[in-house]
Design a protein around this motif. Structure first.
Motif, short mmCIF file in Angstrom:
data_model
loop_
_atom_site.label_atom_id
_atom_site.label_comp_id
_atom_site.label_asym_id
_atom_site.label_seq_id
_atom_site.Cartn_x
_atom_site.Cartn_y
_atom_site.Cartn_z
N TYR A 217 40.66 57.34 32.02
CA TYR A 217 39.26 56.86 31.48
C TYR A 217 38.44 56.96 32.87
O TYR A 217 39.19 56.40 34.17
N PRO A 218 37.12 57.16 32.77
CA PRO A 218 36.40 57.66 34.08
C PRO A 218 36.36 56.35 35.07
O PRO A 218 35.96 56.46 36.13
N VAL A 219 36.13 55.20 34.49
CA VAL A 219 35.56 54.11 35.19
C VAL A 219 36.68 52.92 35.01
O VAL A 219 37.48 52.71 34.00
N SER A 220 36.82 52.05 35.96
CA SER A 220 37.55 50.89 35.83
C SER A 220 36.84 49.89 34.88
O SER A 220 35.75 49.78 35.06
N HIS A 221 37.76 48.93 34.35
CA HIS A 221 37.12 47.95 33.50
C HIS A 221 36.69 46.67 34.61
O HIS A 221 35.85 45.79 34.26
N ALA A 222 37.06 46.71 35.66
CA ALA A 222 36.79 45.86 36.66
C ALA A 222 35.80 46.39 37.72
O ALA A 222 36.03 47.44 38.26
N ARG A 223 35.02 45.69 38.15
CA ARG A 223 34.06 45.85 39.31
C ARG A 223 34.62 45.97 40.57
O ARG A 223 34.31 46.73 41.31
N ASP A 224 35.72 45.00 40.67
CA ASP A 224 36.20 44.93 42.02
C ASP A 224 37.61 44.29 42.12
O ASP A 224 38.04 44.07 40.70
N ALA A 225 38.25 44.14 43.07
CA ALA A 225 39.64 43.73 42.90
C ALA A 225 39.74 42.28 42.37
O ALA A 225 40.87 41.89 41.58
N THR A 226 38.75 41.55 42.96
CA THR A 226 38.99 40.17 42.40
C THR A 226 38.70 39.88 40.92
O THR A 226 39.53 39.19 40.22
N GLN A 227 37.54 40.80 40.28
CA GLN A 227 37.49 40.84 38.67
C GLN A 227 38.84 41.13 38.10
O GLN A 227 39.20 40.79 37.04
N PHE A 228 39.60 42.36 38.79
CA PHE A 228 40.55 43.03 38.15
C PHE A 228 41.71 41.99 38.14
O PHE A 228 42.47 41.96 36.91
N VAL A 229 41.87 41.19 39.06
CA VAL A 229 43.07 40.32 38.80
C VAL A 229 42.85 39.15 37.84
O VAL A 229 43.69 38.77 37.17
N GLU A 230 41.37 38.67 37.99
CA GLU A 230 41.01 37.50 37.08
C GLU A 230 41.44 37.90 35.82
O GLU A 230 41.82 37.35 34.90
N ILE A 231 41.00 39.43 35.32
CA ILE A 231 41.13 39.74 34.21
C ILE A 231 42.40 39.81 33.68
O ILE A 231 43.11 39.41 32.32
N ALA A 232 43.56 40.30 34.51
CA ALA A 232 44.80 40.53 34.24
C ALA A 232 45.11 39.19 34.16
O ALA A 232 46.32 38.99 33.27
N GLU A 233 45.04 38.07 34.67
CA GLU A 233 45.50 36.81 34.67
C GLU A 233 45.02 36.26 33.41
O GLU A 233 46.15 35.61 32.49
N ILE A 234 44.03 36.47 32.89
CA ILE A 234 43.57 36.05 31.45
C ILE A 234 44.25 36.77 30.40
O ILE A 234 44.64 36.25 29.60
N GLY A 235 44.31 37.92 30.70
CA GLY A 235 45.23 38.90 29.57
C GLY A 235 46.45 38.49 29.56
O GLY A 235 47.36 38.82 28.57
N ALA A 236 47.36 37.83 30.35
CA ALA A 236 48.68 37.47 30.39
C ALA A 236 48.84 35.95 29.75
O ALA A 236 49.98 35.75 29.50
N GLY A 237 47.70 35.45 29.61
CA GLY A 237 47.61 34.07 28.66
C GLY A 237 47.75 34.29 27.31
O GLY A 237 48.02 35.52 26.75
N PRO A 238 47.54 33.22 26.58
CA PRO A 238 47.50 33.30 25.07
C PRO A 238 46.33 34.11 24.55
O PRO A 238 45.34 34.04 25.02
N LYS A 239 47.00 34.99 23.74
CA LYS A 239 46.21 36.31 23.23
C LYS A 239 44.86 35.79 22.58
O LYS A 239 43.66 36.19 22.31
N ASP A 240 44.90 34.40 21.75
CA ASP A 240 43.92 34.18 20.93
C ASP A 240 42.98 33.48 21.78
O ASP A 240 41.86 33.13 21.21
N GLN A 241 42.95 32.98 23.03
CA GLN A 241 42.01 32.57 23.89
C GLN A 241 41.60 33.50 24.97
O GLN A 241 40.59 33.29 25.80
#
Length: 343
Positions: free
Chosen positions: A138-162
């Motif tokens: 895919y041409p671009v990252s879903h995250a603007r920077d490394a901080t956002q990337f890790v924050e999204i990964a943390e949220i994605g690893a949590g409860p799916k309905d949240q």
């Protein structure tokens, strides 16, 4: 391995008119922050291991290798203009390359699942070193920077309905909509890894050319070849093996020049460099020769390649990675590799 990554933006070969902007105002402060992010990524790696029931640690992302070959060749145009050449990437150069094609998920699953796909090249240089090029489908990252990337990964690893609610609370409605739209478009079923294009997403220094992004695109490859349905657990492997049983698979390597921070930003990985602003320029062809990747030798090669570490920081200084996401990968990849190899 040429891990010469401490070269400043003013290194020989760097072009004027661009710069990197370090988080918190200095390389040292940014590096401290990246080490904190690396700790979070390692925790996610351990979570993936535990939830998958695996007895070994795997890569935090791109855990499942689909194709691994060690006899590919990257051949640069014989008429490559001097202003597009850099380091050993010169007119007529023919360099051996190891290729790893993968699914992007940190958990090994069926090939038919919606996912991002990855391409990693380990290019053998004349001096005996390696130069890695890493790309995703895919041409671009879903995250603007490394901080956002890790924050999204943390949220994605949590409860799916949240997930959506937690994203809105952290990023706000419009940014959450952008992130989720990117993830929906990027994570999809693949008809064939031979038919995918793969983008660097972030920028790299390309000698005197300055910052560029790069892309691999199919070169003359058409149509689905797999006999098994793509929903089969290893359908992408079967498809690629079928193609290679009768003919080479080729990709074209293009680069895209930096224009300005407004049109072609270095620090924001979520902004696409548009072709109207900076056209793609053909520099080389990657050829994976016809071979049997399912016999004993082919599987042994793939298993060996799966043990290799790939990093954009395995690069000469004149072709080093640029931007926040890439600078973070240096620290995060090192921590992740230490955890992975501790298996």
């Amino acid at each position: 391995m040429n891990d010469r990554h401490d070269s400043p933006p003013s290194a020989p070969g760097a072009s004027p008119g661009w710069r990197e902007i370090h988080l918190h105002g200095s390389p040292e402060a940014e590096e401290t922050h990246f080490r904190d992010l690396a700790d979070i990524v390692v925790d996610l790696q351990r979570t993936n291991k535990r939830e998958s029931g695996s007895t070994v640690s795997r890569r935090t992302f791109h855990a499942k290798i689909v194709v691994g070959v060690s006899n590919a060749e990257l051949a640069f145009r014989t008429d490559l203009p001097e202003d597009l050449a850099a380091g050993d990437f010169t007119a007529g150069a023919r360099l051996r390359a190891t290729v790893r094609l993968s699914n992007a998920s940190g958990v090994v699953g069926p090939d038919g699942h919606p996912d991002l796909r990855g391409a990693a090249l380990k290019i053998s240089l004349p001096d005996g070193g390696d130069h890695d090029l890493l790309m995703t489908s895919y041409p671009v990252s879903h995250a603007r920077d490394a901080t956002q990337f890790v924050e999204i990964a943390e949220i994605g690893a949590g409860p799916k309905d949240q997930i959506q609610a937690r994203m809105v609370a952290r990023f706000g409605p419009s940014e959450t909509a952008r992130i989720l739209d990117n993830l929906r478009q990027a994570n999809r079923p693949s008809a064939s890894l031979a038919l995918e294009s793969y983008w660097s997403r972030g920028a790299v220094l390309w000698g005197e050319t300055g910052p560029v992004r790069f892309r691999l695109s199919p070169a003359g490859t058409t149509g689905p070849a797999a006999t098994p349905p793509m929903r089969a657990p290893d359908g992408l492997l079967a498809d690629f093996a079928e193609r290679l049983s009768t003919a080479p698979v080729r990709f074209t390597l293009h680069i895209q020049r930096y224009v300005s921070e407004q049109l072609t930003p270095i620090e924001d990985g979520a902004v696409e460099w548009m072709e109207d602003d900076s056209p793609w320029l053909h520099v080389a062809t990657l050829t994976i020769p016809a071979q049997n990747i399912l016999d004993r030798k082919g599987r042994a090669t793939r298993d060996h390649i799966d043990t290799l570490a790939f990093s954009p920081w395995h690069a000469p200084a004149r072709l080093r990675p640029l931007g926040n996401l890439n600078r973070a990968r240096r620290t995060v990849y090192r921590a992740s590799a230490e955890e992975w190899h501790a298996r």
